[in-house]
Motif scaffolding. Structure first.
Motif, PDB file in Angstrom:
ATOM      1  N   VAL A 291      35.131  40.487  27.881  1.00  0.00           N
ATOM      2  CA  VAL A 291      36.925  40.437  28.858  1.00  0.00           C
ATOM      3  C   VAL A 291      37.692  40.351  27.936  1.00  0.00           C
ATOM      4  CG1 VAL A 291      37.804  40.703  31.163  1.00  0.00           C
ATOM      5  CG2 VAL A 291      35.183  39.839  31.056  1.00  0.00           C
ATOM      6  N   THR A 292      38.813  41.450  28.176  1.00  0.00           N
ATOM      7  CA  THR A 292      39.739  40.881  27.012  1.00  0.00           C
ATOM      8  C   THR A 292      40.491  41.520  28.236  1.00  0.00           C
ATOM      9  OG1 THR A 292      38.717  42.077  24.919  1.00  0.00           O
ATOM     10  CG2 THR A 292      41.285  41.858  25.336  1.00  0.00           C
ATOM     11  N   GLU A 293      41.756  40.963  28.154  1.00  0.00           N
ATOM     12  CA  GLU A 293      43.769  41.272  29.146  1.00  0.00           C
ATOM     13  C   GLU A 293      44.074  42.000  28.886  1.00  0.00           C
ATOM     14  OE1 GLU A 293      46.024  39.474  32.499  1.00  0.00           O
ATOM     15  OE2 GLU A 293      44.777  37.924  31.095  1.00  0.00           O
ATOM     16  N   GLN A 294      44.949  42.902  28.905  1.00  0.00           N
ATOM     17  CA  GLN A 294      46.127  44.026  28.581  1.00  0.00           C
ATOM     18  C   GLN A 294      46.877  43.787  28.918  1.00  0.00           C
ATOM     19  OE1 GLN A 294      44.994  45.542  25.402  1.00  0.00           O
ATOM     20  NE2 GLN A 294      43.036  44.863  25.637  1.00  0.00           N
ATOM     21  N   ASP A 295      48.261  44.389  29.079  1.00  0.00           N
ATOM     22  CA  ASP A 295      49.434  44.016  29.334  1.00  0.00           C
ATOM     23  C   ASP A 295      49.204  44.703  30.924  1.00  0.00           C
ATOM     24  OD1 ASP A 295      50.656  43.189  27.071  1.00  0.00           O
ATOM     25  OD2 ASP A 295      52.165  45.463  26.780  1.00  0.00           O
ATOM     26  N   THR A 296      49.190  45.457  31.230  1.00  0.00           N
ATOM     27  CA  THR A 296      48.874  45.761  32.733  1.00  0.00           C
ATOM     28  C   THR A 296      47.431  46.545  32.860  1.00  0.00           C
ATOM     29  OG1 THR A 296      49.485  48.177  32.150  1.00  0.00           O
ATOM     30  CG2 THR A 296      50.801  46.612  33.009  1.00  0.00           C
ATOM     31  N   SER A 297      46.471  45.649  32.571  1.00  0.00           N
ATOM     32  CA  SER A 297      45.033  45.950  32.540  1.00  0.00           C
ATOM     33  C   SER A 297      44.127  44.923  32.088  1.00  0.00           C
ATOM     34  CB  SER A 297      44.881  47.731  32.234  1.00  0.00           C
ATOM     35  OG  SER A 297      44.980  47.857  30.498  1.00  0.00           O
ATOM     36  N   VAL A 298      42.846  45.395  31.666  1.00  0.00           N
ATOM     37  CA  VAL A 298      41.805  44.673  31.540  1.00  0.00           C
ATOM     38  C   VAL A 298      40.247  45.072  31.438  1.00  0.00           C
ATOM     39  CG1 VAL A 298      40.973  44.592  33.906  1.00  0.00           C
ATOM     40  CG2 VAL A 298      40.346  42.652  31.853  1.00  0.00           C
ATOM     41  N   GLU A 299      39.759  45.224  30.159  1.00  0.00           N
ATOM     42  CA  GLU A 299      38.891  45.623  29.373  1.00  0.00           C
ATOM     43  C   GLU A 299      37.442  45.275  29.205  1.00  0.00           C
ATOM     44  OE1 GLU A 299      40.240  48.917  26.056  1.00  0.00           O
ATOM     45  OE2 GLU A 299      39.355  46.988  25.452  1.00  0.00           O
ATOM     46  N   VAL A 300      36.311  45.679  30.598  1.00  0.00           N
ATOM     47  CA  VAL A 300      35.238  44.910  30.519  1.00  0.00           C
ATOM     48  C   VAL A 300      34.469  45.805  30.121  1.00  0.00           C
ATOM     49  CG1 VAL A 300      33.073  44.040  32.282  1.00  0.00           C
ATOM     50  CG2 VAL A 300      35.835  44.287  32.824  1.00  0.00           C
ATOM     51  N   VAL A 301      33.705  44.601  28.325  1.00  0.00           N
ATOM     52  CA  VAL A 301      32.897  45.427  27.349  1.00  0.00           C
ATOM     53  C   VAL A 301      31.321  44.962  27.881  1.00  0.00           C
ATOM     54  CG1 VAL A 301      31.814  46.119  25.129  1.00  0.00           C
ATOM     55  CG2 VAL A 301      34.028  46.128  26.186  1.00  0.00           C
ATOM     56  N   ILE A 302      30.314  46.081  28.520  1.00  0.00           N
ATOM     57  CA  ILE A 302      29.001  45.588  28.449  1.00  0.00           C
ATOM     58  C   ILE A 302      27.854  46.112  28.125  1.00  0.00           C
ATOM     59  CG2 ILE A 302      26.796  45.643  30.543  1.00  0.00           C
ATOM     60  CD1 ILE A 302      28.850  45.423  32.282  1.00  0.00           C
ATOM     61  N   ALA A 303      27.875  44.770  26.780  1.00  0.00           N
ATOM     62  CA  ALA A 303      26.714  45.614  25.586  1.00  0.00           C
ATOM     63  C   ALA A 303      25.394  45.361  26.072  1.00  0.00           C
ATOM     64  CB  ALA A 303      27.186  45.146  24.290  1.00  0.00           C
ATOM     65  N   ASP A 304      24.253  46.361  25.149  1.00  0.00           N
ATOM     66  CA  ASP A 304      22.877  45.838  25.166  1.00  0.00           C
ATOM     67  C   ASP A 304      22.530  45.950  23.887  1.00  0.00           C
ATOM     68  OD1 ASP A 304      21.395  48.150  25.045  1.00  0.00           O
ATOM     69  OD2 ASP A 304      22.673  48.461  27.014  1.00  0.00           O
TER      70      ASP A 304
END
Length: 373
Positions: A291-304
Motif C-alpha cells: 500500500v502506497t499513500e499519495q497526496d489525494t489517493s492511495v494505491e493498493v497493489v496485489i501481486a502473485d
C-alpha cells in the motif's frame, strides 16, 4: 410509503385496460380540455384531486404544469422513487418553441426538474399531440412495470438458488472432510481438490450476491469514508485461514487512512486475493500486498507468483470488452471489482509482477476531514 401501496393494474401479458391519469393544472381552460378529452376515451380515466394527491393517489401518469412541478418537486421525486416501474410525468407548457423536455430544461437551466419529466405537450393543447404523448407514456408505464416485476422475480430466484447452492456445498464439504480419514495419499489429494472447488463455488455465490447488490444500487451510489486498514487487513486474514497452503505477505504497513467507498469495499480485496490464489499454478502460491499513500489517493497493489495475465487479455478478464461477461476470459469476481472501483471514482490496472505473475493496482481516493459526500 412503499411501492406496494401503488402497485398498478395490468401485467406484461395483460396490458392495463384503463390508464389512470392525475391532472394537476392551474389554468382552468387547459384543465377542462384535458378532462373533457379523457372522459371521451375508453383507455383513460381521470383521477380526482389536484397537487395534494401527488403522494397518495393511485395513478399511472401525471399531467402537470410548470408551477405545480416546481411547487411539488420533492413530493414527485419521492413518489417516483417509491413506485414499481416508471411513473411518467407529462408537462403542459405554454412555451410553444419547446417541443421536448430537454429543450425546455435548457431554457429553464434546472436539471433537477428535467429528471422528473418524461414528455411535454404545448398549449393550446391539440388532441392529436396529446394522444401521441399519452400513448407513448402509457407504453413506458406498462413495459417498465412488467420489467420491474420480472426483475423482482429473478432477484428472488437468485437469492433462493444461491442459498440452496451454499447449503449443498456445505454438505459436500462435510462429506469430503470425513472421507479424508478413510483414503490413502492419492485419495487425500482428491479430497483436497473437492474441498478447494467447494470453497470456490461458495465464494462465487458470494460474488454473485454482491454483484446483484451493485445492480440494485442507484446510478450514483452513496459513498462514505471507509477505513482501508480494516477492510484490507480483515480480508487478508480470512484468506490465510481459507488458503492454508498459500503465503500472504504484507509489504510494509497499511496506513490508517479512509477512502471514498461503501460497505462493498472488502469484496474488492477479497476477489483480488482469491483470484491470486485460485488461478495460481505455483506449488506454493505467494501473494504480496503493498500500500502506497499519495497526496489525494492511495494505491493498493496485489501481486502473485502465478502464470500472469497476457497484456491482450487484461481488459477481457475485467469485463471491459464488448462481450463483457460473455467473454471466455471474463470472470464475475473481477468484473465486480472493476465496477465497484469505477463507482468509487478510482482506477484499476493489471501489469506483470516481479515474481512473474500478475500485479493488480487499485487506486482509490482518500478522504480528508470534511470531505464526506
Amino acid at each position: 410509503m412503499t411501492s406496494e401501496q401503488f402497485e398498478p393494474r395490468g401485467s406484461a401479458a395483460e396490458p392495463m385496460a384503463t390508464t389512470r391519469v392525475l391532472v394537476t393544472i392551474e389554468n382552468p381552460g387547459n384543465r377542462r380540455v384535458l378532462l373533457e378529452w379523457m372522459q371521451a376515451q375508453d383507455e383513460y380515466e381521470a383521477v380526482s384531486g389536484g397537487a395534494e394527491r401527488l403522494r397518495d393517489a393511485e395513478y399511472d401518469i401525471c399531467v402537470l404544469d410548470e408551477k405545480r412541478l416546481r411547487e411539488n418537486a420533492v413530493a414527485i421525486r419521492d413518489r417516483r422513487r417509491a413506485e414499481t416501474g416508471v411513473l411518467p410525468m407529462l408537462l403542459v407548457s405554454s412555451a410553444t418553441d419547446f417541443a421536448t423536455v430537454k429543450s425546455w430544461t435548457h431554457h429553464t437551466m434546472d436539471q433537477d426538474l428535467w429528471h422528473l419529466l418524461d414528455e411535454i405537450v404545448t398549449t393550446p393543447i391539440e388532441h392529436v399531440e396529446l394522444r401521441s404523448r399519452l400513448e407513448n407514456l402509457r407504453r413506458v408505464r406498462t413495459q417498465s412495470v412488467a420489467l420491474a416485476q420480472k426483475t423482482e422475480q429473478l432477484l428472488l430466484l437468485n437469492r433462493i438458488t444461491r442459498h440452496d447452492i451454499r447449503n449443498e456445498m456445505n454438505v459436500i464439504t462435510g462429506w469430503a472432510g470425513q472421507l479424508d480419514n478413510h483414503v490413502d495419499e492419492a485419495g487425500k489429494e482428491i479430497c483436497e481438490r473437492i474441498l478447494d472447488s467447494s470453497h470456490n463455488v461458495v465464494e462465487l455465490t458470494r460474488a454473485v450476491r454482491e454483484f446483484v447488490e451493485v445492480l440494485e444500487m442507484d446510478n450514483d451510489p452513496k459513498l462514505k469514508p471507509i477505513t482501508l486498514e480494516t477492510a484490507l487487513a480483515d480480508e487478508i486474514e480470512k484468506r490465510r485461514s481459507l488458503f492454508e497452503d498459500a503465503e500472504f505477505v504484507v509489504d510494509g504497513e497499511i496506513p490508517p487512512i479512509e477512502v471514498q467507498a461503501n460497505e462493498l469495499l472488502p469484496s474488492v480485496f477479497r476477489n483480488l486475493l482469491n483470484n491470486a490464489v485460485q488461478h495460481n499454478d505455483s506449488k506454493t502460491p505467494r501473494v504480496t500486498v503493498a500500500v502506497t499513500e499519495q497526496d489525494t489517493s492511495v494505491e493498493v497493489v496485489i501481486a502473485d507468483n502465478g502464470p500472469g495475465i497476457p497484456a491482450d487479455r487484461r481488459d477481457a478478464v475485467l469485463g471491459r470488452t464488448e462481450e463483457k461477461l460473455d467473454n471466455p476470459s471474463a470472470g464475475i469476481g473481477l468484473y465486480l471489482v472493476d465496477t465497484l472501483v469505477d463507482q468509487y471514482g478510482g482506477t484499476i490496472r493489471i501489469t506483470g509482477s516481479d515474481n512473474g505473475g500478475a500485479a493488480v493496482t487499485v487506486t482509490l481516493e482518500t478522504v480528508s476531514r470534511g470531505d464526506e459526500r
